[in-house]
Each structure stands twice: as C-alpha cells, then as structure tokens.
Design a protein around this motif. Structure first.
Motif, PDB file in Angstrom:
ATOM      1  N   SER A 147      35.662  45.620  44.468  1.00 42.38           N
ATOM      2  CA  SER A 147      35.330  44.315  45.015  1.00 42.38           C
ATOM      3  C   SER A 147      35.512  42.554  44.413  1.00 42.38           C
ATOM      4  O   SER A 147      35.601  41.758  44.437  1.00 42.38           O
ATOM      5  CB  SER A 147      34.180  44.308  45.725  1.00 42.38           C
ATOM      6  N   MET A 148      34.047  43.094  43.372  1.00 40.22           N
ATOM      7  CA  MET A 148      33.845  41.793  42.300  1.00 40.22           C
ATOM      8  C   MET A 148      35.894  41.591  41.124  1.00 40.22           C
ATOM      9  O   MET A 148      35.800  40.169  41.656  1.00 40.22           O
ATOM     10  CB  MET A 148      33.567  41.844  41.628  1.00 40.22           C
ATOM     11  N   ALA A 149      36.261  42.535  40.732  1.00 40.68           N
ATOM     12  CA  ALA A 149      37.732  42.305  40.377  1.00 40.68           C
ATOM     13  C   ALA A 149      38.516  41.807  41.202  1.00 40.68           C
ATOM     14  O   ALA A 149      39.058  40.665  41.029  1.00 40.68           O
ATOM     15  CB  ALA A 149      37.712  43.795  39.699  1.00 40.68           C
ATOM     16  N   ASP A 150      38.675  41.700  42.904  1.00 45.24           N
ATOM     17  CA  ASP A 150      39.167  41.515  43.061  1.00 45.24           C
ATOM     18  C   ASP A 150      38.768  39.926  44.115  1.00 45.24           C
ATOM     19  O   ASP A 150      40.167  39.198  43.636  1.00 45.24           O
ATOM     20  CB  ASP A 150      39.404  42.783  44.599  1.00 45.24           C
ATOM     21  N   CYS A 164      40.103  38.657  35.210  1.00 48.89           N
ATOM     22  CA  CYS A 164      38.617  38.874  35.221  1.00 48.89           C
ATOM     23  C   CYS A 164      39.068  40.861  35.176  1.00 48.89           C
ATOM     24  O   CYS A 164      39.326  41.392  35.955  1.00 48.89           O
ATOM     25  CB  CYS A 164      37.721  39.037  36.548  1.00 48.89           C
ATOM     26  N   GLU A 165      37.981  41.289  33.825  1.00 45.90           N
ATOM     27  CA  GLU A 165      37.544  43.364  33.803  1.00 45.90           C
ATOM     28  C   GLU A 165      36.632  43.256  33.903  1.00 45.90           C
ATOM     29  O   GLU A 165      35.296  42.351  34.126  1.00 45.90           O
ATOM     30  CB  GLU A 165      37.916  43.023  32.116  1.00 45.90           C
ATOM     31  N   VAL A 166      36.398  44.383  35.129  1.00 45.11           N
ATOM     32  CA  VAL A 166      34.629  44.796  35.424  1.00 45.11           C
ATOM     33  C   VAL A 166      34.262  46.092  34.717  1.00 45.11           C
ATOM     34  O   VAL A 166      35.224  46.880  35.577  1.00 45.11           O
ATOM     35  CB  VAL A 166      34.645  44.521  36.897  1.00 45.11           C
ATOM     36  N   SER A 226      31.092  37.086  29.259  1.00 44.39           N
ATOM     37  CA  SER A 226      30.384  38.364  29.896  1.00 44.39           C
ATOM     38  C   SER A 226      29.606  37.517  30.715  1.00 44.39           C
ATOM     39  O   SER A 226      28.687  36.864  30.297  1.00 44.39           O
ATOM     40  CB  SER A 226      30.392  38.766  28.866  1.00 44.39           C
ATOM     41  N   SER A 227      28.858  38.596  31.268  1.00 43.04           N
ATOM     42  CA  SER A 227      27.390  38.937  32.237  1.00 43.04           C
ATOM     43  C   SER A 227      27.347  40.511  32.650  1.00 43.04           C
ATOM     44  O   SER A 227      28.548  41.113  32.454  1.00 43.04           O
ATOM     45  CB  SER A 227      27.013  38.259  33.454  1.00 43.04           C
ATOM     46  N   THR A 228      26.410  40.845  31.794  1.00 43.78           N
ATOM     47  CA  THR A 228      25.770  42.395  31.561  1.00 43.78           C
ATOM     48  C   THR A 228      24.716  42.450  32.517  1.00 43.78           C
ATOM     49  O   THR A 228      23.225  41.681  32.202  1.00 43.78           O
ATOM     50  CB  THR A 228      25.657  43.045  30.524  1.00 43.78           C
ATOM     51  N   CYS A 229      25.124  43.038  33.195  1.00 45.23           N
ATOM     52  CA  CYS A 229      23.251  43.808  33.829  1.00 45.23           C
ATOM     53  C   CYS A 229      23.529  45.302  34.034  1.00 45.23           C
ATOM     54  O   CYS A 229      24.121  46.282  34.313  1.00 45.23           O
ATOM     55  CB  CYS A 229      23.688  43.482  35.796  1.00 45.23           C
ATOM     56  N   PRO A 257      17.022  53.380  32.906  1.00 39.89           N
ATOM     57  CA  PRO A 257      18.432  52.559  32.487  1.00 39.89           C
ATOM     58  C   PRO A 257      19.177  53.499  33.038  1.00 39.89           C
ATOM     59  O   PRO A 257      19.048  54.675  31.960  1.00 39.89           O
ATOM     60  CB  PRO A 257      18.395  51.870  31.285  1.00 39.89           C
ATOM     61  N   ILE A 258      19.903  53.926  33.792  1.00 38.66           N
ATOM     62  CA  ILE A 258      21.473  54.379  33.728  1.00 38.66           C
ATOM     63  C   ILE A 258      22.675  54.515  33.450  1.00 38.66           C
ATOM     64  O   ILE A 258      23.574  54.409  33.535  1.00 38.66           O
ATOM     65  CB  ILE A 258      20.730  55.421  35.007  1.00 38.66           C
ATOM     66  N   GLY A 259      22.085  52.832  33.358  1.00 45.38           N
ATOM     67  CA  GLY A 259      24.101  52.595  33.340  1.00 45.38           C
ATOM     68  C   GLY A 259      23.823  50.780  32.650  1.00 45.38           C
ATOM     69  O   GLY A 259      23.036  50.439  32.608  1.00 45.38           O
ATOM     70  N   MET A 260      25.475  49.800  32.701  1.00 51.72           N
ATOM     71  CA  MET A 260      24.957  48.917  32.589  1.00 51.72           C
ATOM     72  C   MET A 260      26.655  48.222  33.678  1.00 51.72           C
ATOM     73  O   MET A 260      27.833  48.675  33.310  1.00 51.72           O
ATOM     74  CB  MET A 260      25.680  48.653  30.972  1.00 51.72           C
ATOM     75  N   PHE A 261      26.202  47.100  34.163  1.00 50.26           N
ATOM     76  CA  PHE A 261      27.405  46.572  34.950  1.00 50.26           C
ATOM     77  C   PHE A 261      27.781  44.902  34.550  1.00 50.26           C
ATOM     78  O   PHE A 261      27.338  44.232  34.036  1.00 50.26           O
ATOM     79  CB  PHE A 261      26.923  46.373  36.083  1.00 50.26           C
ATOM     80  N   CYS A 262      29.117  45.383  33.986  1.00 51.00           N
ATOM     81  CA  CYS A 262      29.462  44.420  32.753  1.00 51.00           C
ATOM     82  C   CYS A 262      30.945  43.272  33.461  1.00 51.00           C
ATOM     83  O   CYS A 262      32.297  44.501  34.145  1.00 51.00           O
ATOM     84  CB  CYS A 262      29.780  44.185  31.677  1.00 51.00           C
ATOM     85  N   VAL A 263      31.041  42.024  33.596  1.00 49.50           N
ATOM     86  CA  VAL A 263      31.792  41.442  34.087  1.00 49.50           C
ATOM     87  C   VAL A 263      32.603  40.637  32.659  1.00 49.50           C
ATOM     88  O   VAL A 263      31.468  39.935  31.980  1.00 49.50           O
ATOM     89  CB  VAL A 263      31.773  40.303  35.031  1.00 49.50           C
ATOM     90  N   ASN A 264      33.543  40.464  32.267  1.00 49.00           N
ATOM     91  CA  ASN A 264      34.065  39.909  31.515  1.00 49.00           C
ATOM     92  C   ASN A 264      35.590  38.886  32.107  1.00 49.00           C
ATOM     93  O   ASN A 264      36.449  39.614  32.575  1.00 49.00           O
ATOM     94  CB  ASN A 264      35.153  40.808  29.944  1.00 49.00           C
TER      95      ASN A 264
END
Length: 226
Positions: A30-33, A39-41, A104-107, A116-123
């Motif tokens: 959804s965010m990439a769209d 934008c790379e997610v 970029s932003s990383t959550c 913590p189990i993962g990372m959500f990254c937007v570039n």
C-alpha cells in the motif's frame, strides 16, 4: 558484536512472530503504491540477518530481493534501539551503491512481549528528475478528469455522517430519475452502500435531516440487507 545482535541471533521466533511480521506485507504494498515507483519498501525479519529481507517492493532501486541480508545501517539501528528504545528514528539521507541519493526511514517492528522481530524500511530514490517524481504523486487527469472519489476528513463521527449525508443529498437531487417519493430511500441507500450506518450516530442524524423517524431508516436498511 553488540548485545542486541547477540540476543537476536539466539532468539527463537514463534509462529505468532512470523504471522505478525507477515501482517505488514500488505502495508508495504500500500505504501509503495501511494508514494509511487520511485519508492522502495522493505520488510526485514530479524530471524536471520543473512537472509533478512522477507518482503520488498520496487527492489530494483537497491538491487535487492527477498533473501537479501540486513544492511550495516540496519544493525546500527538495532543497537540504537537497545540504547534508547526509540522504534521510529527520524528520516535520514544516504547514498546508494550506484551513487543515487535516498531519503529513508526505518521503524522497528515488535512481536510478542514487545521483542523486536523486524524492520519496516522506506527508501525514496531522489536521483530522478524532480518533475518526474512529482508526476507520479499527481492524478492523471486523463484517467480521473473529475476526481470523483470523495473522502471526509473530520474530527468527529457526527461530522463524518453529516458530510456524507450532504454528498448523498446532492447526488440524489441532481439525479432526474429519482422522484420526490423515492428521495429519502435513495439517499439512505447511498449512505448504506458507503457503510455510513456503521457509525452509531448515523441513524439519528439521517432521520432528523430527512425529517423521518428512526424506524423508517431502520426499515430501509432491512430492505437493503435483504
């Protein structure tokens, strides 16, 4: 190696952890769209640093695919998370291996017990000409000349109902095929189809505005459901 990475490498993922992580996959699409093709997610799983990428959209910007490893900056952010507990660091700029600039932003994504189990990254790739990027953020007027989609951004549920009601009234009153006798039912049908009656205040507001009883509104809704 930091204490964070040591612990994570020893941590066993539960099936629930994997399910929680997969729950973000649709958000990535959804965010990439929304942002567009520049934008790379990416979603990283901390179950394996060597093959951490479990979801990626528009991976051509960094040349990665599912199964690619975590980055050095990602490991640094995990260490920062251990020190500060900050799961959403501010956005940052970096340079890709081909020389292009990324914003970029990383959550950090949490699983059971807050671990913590993962990372959500937007570039966002800023190397493209700015007008080209802006073009992907603007509507294609040849496809949507009238921008027919309407959305009510309100601070209260009652305001959402009232705005939706006004749109429905305008649409029905502009339709010559709807006569006066069928006006109220037609307005209620639009609101029903749009899910407005999921809001608790809707029935009262609609009844008062149309000058009919709540029972009449309920009767219309029962007919629509059947």
């Amino acid at each position: 190696m930091s204490k964070t990475t040591e612990r994570l490498q020893k941590m066993e993922f539960t099936q629930r952890d994997r399910e929680l992580l997969e729950g973000y996959f649709r958000l990535a699409d959804s965010m990439a769209d929304l942002i567009g093709p520049h934008c790379e997610v990416v979603i990283h799983s901390l179950e394996s640093f060597e093959q951490s990428v479990v979801k990626i959209v528009n991976g051509h910007h960094t040349g990665r695919k599912e199964g690619s490893p975590i980055t050095d900056l990602g490991l640094k952010m995990l260490r920062l998370y251990e020190q500060t507990g900050d799961v959403t660091p501010k956005s940052y700029f970096s340079t890709n291996k081909d020389g292009s600039m990324l914003k970029s932003s990383t959550c950090i994504l949490a699983g059971e017990d807050g671990k913590p189990i993962g990372m959500f990254c937007v570039n966002m790739n800023l190397s493209y000409p700015f007008p080209e990027i802006i073009k992907t953020l603007m509507p294609d007027m040849s496809q949507q000349p009238n921008l027919a989609i309407k959305e009510n951004f309100s601070s209260s549920a009652g305001e959402v109902v009232e705005q939706a009601l006004q749109h429905a009234v305008n649409d029905v009153d502009a339709d010559p095929s709807v006569n006066l006798k069928g006006r109220n039912k037609a307005i209620t049908k639009i609101l029903f189809d749009n899910g407005i009656f999921e809001l608790k205040e809707a029935t009262n507001i609609v009844a008062n505005h149309l000058n009919i009883t709540k029972h009449a509104v309920y009767k219309y809704i029962r007919e629509f459901k059947s």
